[in-house]
Design an enzyme around this catalytic site. Structure first.
Site, PDB file in Angstrom:
ATOM      1  N   HIS A 104     -17.677 -10.864   6.064  1.00 29.06           N
ATOM      2  CA  HIS A 104     -16.419 -10.182   6.338  1.00 29.06           C
ATOM      3  C   HIS A 104     -15.650 -10.930   7.410  1.00 29.06           C
ATOM      4  CE1 HIS A 104     -13.947  -6.626   7.945  1.00 29.06           C
ATOM      5  NE2 HIS A 104     -13.466  -6.961   6.762  1.00 29.06           N
ATOM      6  N   HIS A 105     -14.435 -11.351   7.070  1.00 26.88           N
ATOM      7  CA  HIS A 105     -13.560 -12.050   8.007  1.00 26.88           C
ATOM      8  C   HIS A 105     -12.266 -11.264   8.164  1.00 26.88           C
ATOM      9  CE1 HIS A 105     -15.478 -16.249   6.930  1.00 26.88           C
ATOM     10  NE2 HIS A 105     -16.313 -15.461   7.587  1.00 26.88           N
ATOM     11  N   GLU A 106     -12.249 -10.291   9.053  1.00 26.88           N
ATOM     12  CA  GLU A 106     -10.989  -9.587   9.358  1.00 26.88           C
ATOM     13  C   GLU A 106     -10.240 -10.436  10.383  1.00 26.88           C
ATOM     14  OE1 GLU A 106      -9.243  -6.570   8.371  1.00 26.88           O
ATOM     15  OE2 GLU A 106      -7.868  -7.855   9.493  1.00 26.88           O
TER      16      GLU A 106
ATOM     17  N   GLU B 173       0.813  -1.224   0.000  1.00 31.93           N
ATOM     18  CA  GLU B 173       0.000   0.000   0.000  1.00 31.93           C
ATOM     19  C   GLU B 173       0.845   1.271   0.000  1.00 31.93           C
ATOM     20  OE1 GLU B 173      -3.012  -0.620   3.014  1.00 31.93           O
ATOM     21  OE2 GLU B 173      -3.293  -2.662   2.266  1.00 31.93           O
TER      22      GLU B 173
ATOM     23  N   GLU C 124      -9.882   3.774   0.378  1.00 38.56           N
ATOM     24  CA  GLU C 124      -9.822   4.126   1.804  1.00 38.56           C
ATOM     25  C   GLU C 124      -8.755   5.199   2.072  1.00 38.56           C
ATOM     26  OE1 GLU C 124      -9.039   0.372   3.683  1.00 38.56           O
ATOM     27  OE2 GLU C 124      -6.956   0.321   3.040  1.00 38.56           O
TER      28      GLU C 124
ATOM     29  N   GLU D 278      -7.365  -6.808  -2.637  1.00 42.23           N
ATOM     30  CA  GLU D 278      -6.905  -5.426  -2.551  1.00 42.23           C
ATOM     31  C   GLU D 278      -5.448  -5.441  -3.041  1.00 42.23           C
ATOM     32  OE1 GLU D 278      -7.323  -2.012   0.872  1.00 42.23           O
ATOM     33  OE2 GLU D 278      -6.268  -3.847   1.368  1.00 42.23           O
TER      34      GLU D 278
HETATM   35  C1  NOJ Z   1      -8.593  -2.818   5.654  1.00 44.22           C
HETATM   36  C2  NOJ Z   1      -9.466  -3.029   4.463  1.00 44.22           C
HETATM   37  O1  NOJ Z   1      -8.813  -2.631   3.284  1.00 44.22           O
HETATM   38  C3  NOJ Z   1     -10.731  -2.230   4.679  1.00 44.22           C
HETATM   39  O2  NOJ Z   1     -11.542  -2.300   3.528  1.00 44.22           O
HETATM   40  C4  NOJ Z   1     -11.438  -2.769   5.877  1.00 44.22           C
HETATM   41  O3  NOJ Z   1     -12.564  -1.954   6.139  1.00 44.22           O
HETATM   42  C5  NOJ Z   1     -10.528  -2.758   7.109  1.00 44.22           C
HETATM   43  N1  NOJ Z   1      -9.268  -3.352   6.811  1.00 44.22           N
HETATM   44  C6  NOJ Z   1     -11.142  -3.525   8.272  1.00 44.22           C
HETATM   45  O4  NOJ Z   1     -11.205  -4.889   7.968  1.00 44.22           O
END
Ligand code: NOJ
Ligand code: CA
Length: 675
Positions: free
Chosen positions: A380-382, A177, A485, A479
């Site tokens: 969504h799996h963060e 990034e 963002e 990504e």
């Molecule tokens: C970074 C991701 O690029 C973004 O889209 C997401 O909202 C946040 N992480 C939280 O998971």
């Protein structure tokens, strides 16, 4: 078989002297005789070179490995056998930038064996297309090579002529990034791939890799002058890669074209170098557009964490589902739906639960409500990089997703590069790189688990794309670059040239979940460096089969005229043409809808306004189209008049030439409705 003798320049005691002992032992030309790859042996050392129309593009560059507990595998080599083959096939993609892809190449397989003990062997497999090539190492099964621990891959890339490079640093904390830097090649330090260069003679070259499986990602480290060496992403054990023979490396790829537009098209070779679809019928994946509880989180008007500002509530999600149903979006992404976000989630992924929702998010009722309206929740799996913790839950999580009709999941790996947490058998935690061998295998495990439940994956903070979507067509997007963002909160923000850089670098590797369409043109206390029309053009320019309309529903409600284009534009294409463009300056795409006869055009520019002539010869001759034009209005400028915008309509045919007037930082989007 011809033997080509070459005069090589060897520096001895600092002096260059001529020797005549470099011998070209194998050679392969592209089908149209545009490119040639030659393999040389000089005093037992192996090198390759690449020629285009007989002129050097890549000068003699070494091949080989530094292995742990063994001699370097790069000296005392002799050619022991070689075979060639031609291939011409057209295959169909289940979804993509184009429906059909032609794979037309010539292949050379050359085996090299050490002339002294332990007499190890490896193959170099080269495939040459007219617009690029790939080569890889294959280590066959053999007595003196079983477990192979690679400390370094010695592959070099010596650019023959001076050039300008567009690159981002590799091995730094922010993964992929970074803003693209434009420098003379001699100023590159260590770069991620794709790295794109334009030679002073106008040749466009992109360095990348294809089919990165069970191996470490390749960075390019400049060693001297215009010479680069493969620098594999590290592993916690100290080596880079551990494998057992037989195995092969990913393909090292070079795309080589006259123009930037042709460079984009040459990316087909990355798909061609990947194995065919292993998942069989994947018609369950529908390319589509989605909205989501997302931009508000980045604006900080809502939060992932539970409490007063929690975005992922039942009530709020219903509002998004209603909006999606009303405007024809298939997906609604909801971030912050599960426990684990309260407190400092960044770097604390052990609190995440992927099979349970927070009490204020009725996932059962919401998924039923969505389905009843023809909408699907997007999961969504963060992980926040607690990757082993995630792996323990992912099978159950995908099973739950499938049960609820959640057929795509956005995953996430937020932490600094090198911070991926891998739990070892004894319970201790090792740290891995996002693009190291272990995490490349993690992504594979996710894909396979998700495929078992017919779930598609869109990974954020991913490993780079190397074309695996061909083999695993449920890996639909990712990504892996600076997305929208950064326009919300980035310091620095994304400048107007950012997307024109992305098209000819990051986008060469595959789809990106950039999340375009912020029609409010406003981030968190900072303006987005764009015009309104440019936000629309991004939908045609930045390919993504799961394409987001990233702004808030209430912002779209204020820009209904422009929003119509976002509603109309497809996420799956029958054909793609890059009509014109230059790295970091501007680009114009035409793409044909996969499900109708309509064409779409997207054109965008950097901080400079441009007047472009676009012949519509891509349209079906003998047909009339209604061109619905969404353009920068009079006086539009990304800095002081970004909302100046006009929508107009006219009849056109393939014989017409359109003049596109792009404002500084602007763009234009057109839908050609076939009549
Ligand atoms: C970074 C991701 O690029 C973004 O889209 C997401 O909202 C946040 N992480 C939280 O998971
Ligand atoms: Ca520029």
């Amino acid at each position: 078989m011809h033997l080509f003798r070459h005069i090589a320049l060897l520096p001895i005691l600092g002096l260059a002297v001529f020797t005549a002992n470099a011998e070209t032992v194998a050679r392969v030309e592209s089908p149209g005789k545009v490119l040639a790859v030659e393999l040389d042996i000089t005093e037992g050392r192996l090198a390759y070179r690449v020629l285009r129309f007989g002129e050097p593009v890549i000068d003699d560059s070494r091949l080989g490995f530094q292995l742990r507990g063994a001699e370097k595998l790069e000296r005392n080599l002799a050619l022991s056998s070689q075979t060639t083959r031609s291939h011409d096939e057209t295959w169909e993609q289940p979804w993509g930038e184009s429906r059909f892809v032609r794979d037309h190449h010539n292949e050379l397989r050359a085996r090299f064996t050490e002339t002294i003990a332990p007499n190890r062997s490896f193959d170099v497999l080269v495939r040459v297309f007219d617009d690029g090539l790939g080569f890889r190492y294959e280590l066959p099964e053999q007595p003196n090579l079983d477990e192979v621990i690679i400390d370094d891959e010695l592959t070099e890339f010596a650019l023959a002529t001076p050039a300008t490079a567009w690159w981002i640093p590799a091995g730094e904390w922010n993964r992929y990034e970074y803003l693209y830097d434009r420098t003379p090649v001699e100023q590159v330090t260590q770069a991620h791939t794709p790295m794109t260069v334009r030679t002073d003679d106008g040749l466009h070259i992109a360095f990348h890799e294809a089919a990165l499986v069970d191996y470490a990602g390749m960075w390019l480290r400049r060693t001297e002058g215009r010479r680069f060496r493969a620098q594999l992403a590290p592993a916690s054990e100290g080596w880079k890669v551990r494998r057992n023979a037989p195995f092969h490396t990913p393909w090292r790829t070079l795309q080589i074209t006259d123009s930037a537009a042709a460079l984009y098209a040459s990316s087909d070779l990355i798909l061609n170098l990947n194995e065919p679809n292993r998942l069989g019928d994947v018609s369950w994946f529908e390319p589509a557009k989605y909205i989501g509880i997302w931009w508000s989180l980045h604006l900080d008007t809502e939060t992932w964490a539970t409490g007063r500002k929690h975005g992922a509530t039942t009530k709020n999600t219903k509002r998004y589902i209603d909006f999606a149903a009303e405007h024809g979006f298939r997906g609604v992404l909801v971030e912050g739906w599960n426990p684990g976000w309260d407190g400092d989630w960044f770097g604390n992924g052990y609190d995440f639960d992927f099979t349970r929702a927070t009490p204020d998010f009725d996932i059962e009722a919401l998924s039923a409500y969505a389905t009843s309206k023809g909408v699907r929740l997007v999961g969504h799996h963060e992980t926040a990089c607690a990757v082993s913790h995630y792996e323990e839950q992912m099978e159950a999580a995908f099973a739950m997703n499938a049960r609820l009709g959640i057929d795509s999941v956005k995953t996430g790996y937020v932490c600094d590069a090198g911070g991926i947490e891998r739990r070892l058998d004894d319970g201790t935690v090792a740290r891995e790189w996002h693009d190291g061998q272990w995490n490349s295998n993690h992504h594979q495990r996710v894909l396979e688990a998700a495929a078992r439940h017919k779930v598609a994956i869109n990974a954020h903070e991913p490993i780079k794309d190397t074309g695996l979507r061909r083999t695993y067509p449920n890996w639909v997007s990712r990504e892996g670059a600076r997305g929208m963002e950064y326009a919300a909160w980035g310091n620095p923000t994304n400048p107007p040239e950012h997307e024109t850089n992305l098209v000819f670098t990051r986008m060469l590797s595959g789809p990106m979940d950039f999340t375009p369409g912020i029609l409010s043109l406003q981030g968190r206390g900072q303006a987005i460096q764009t015009t309104l029309a440019k936000q629309l053009a991004l939908y045609v320019v930045l390919y993504c089969p799961l394409q987001m309309a990233a702004d808030l529903p209430e912002n779209y409600a204020r820009h209904m005229e422009a929003f119509q284009f976002i509603k109309d534009v497809p996420a799956d294409w029958a054909e793609t043409r890059v009509l014109d463009g230059e790295i970091g300056d501007y680009v114009t795409f035409a793409r044909k809808d996969r499900n109708s006869e309509d064409w779409y055009l997207g054109s965008l520019t950097d901080e400079h306004g441009r007047l472009l002539q676009v012949p519509l010869s891509f349209l079906d001759p003998g047909r009339t189209y209604t061109a619905q034009i969404y353009r920068d209005g009079d006086g539009a400028h990304w800095q002081d008049k970004p909302f100046a915008f006009a929508r107009e309509q006219r009849e056109v045919t393939s014989a017409d030439v359109l003049t596109l007037k792009l404002a500084a930082g602007g763009g234009q989007a057109i839908r050609f409705v076939a009549r």
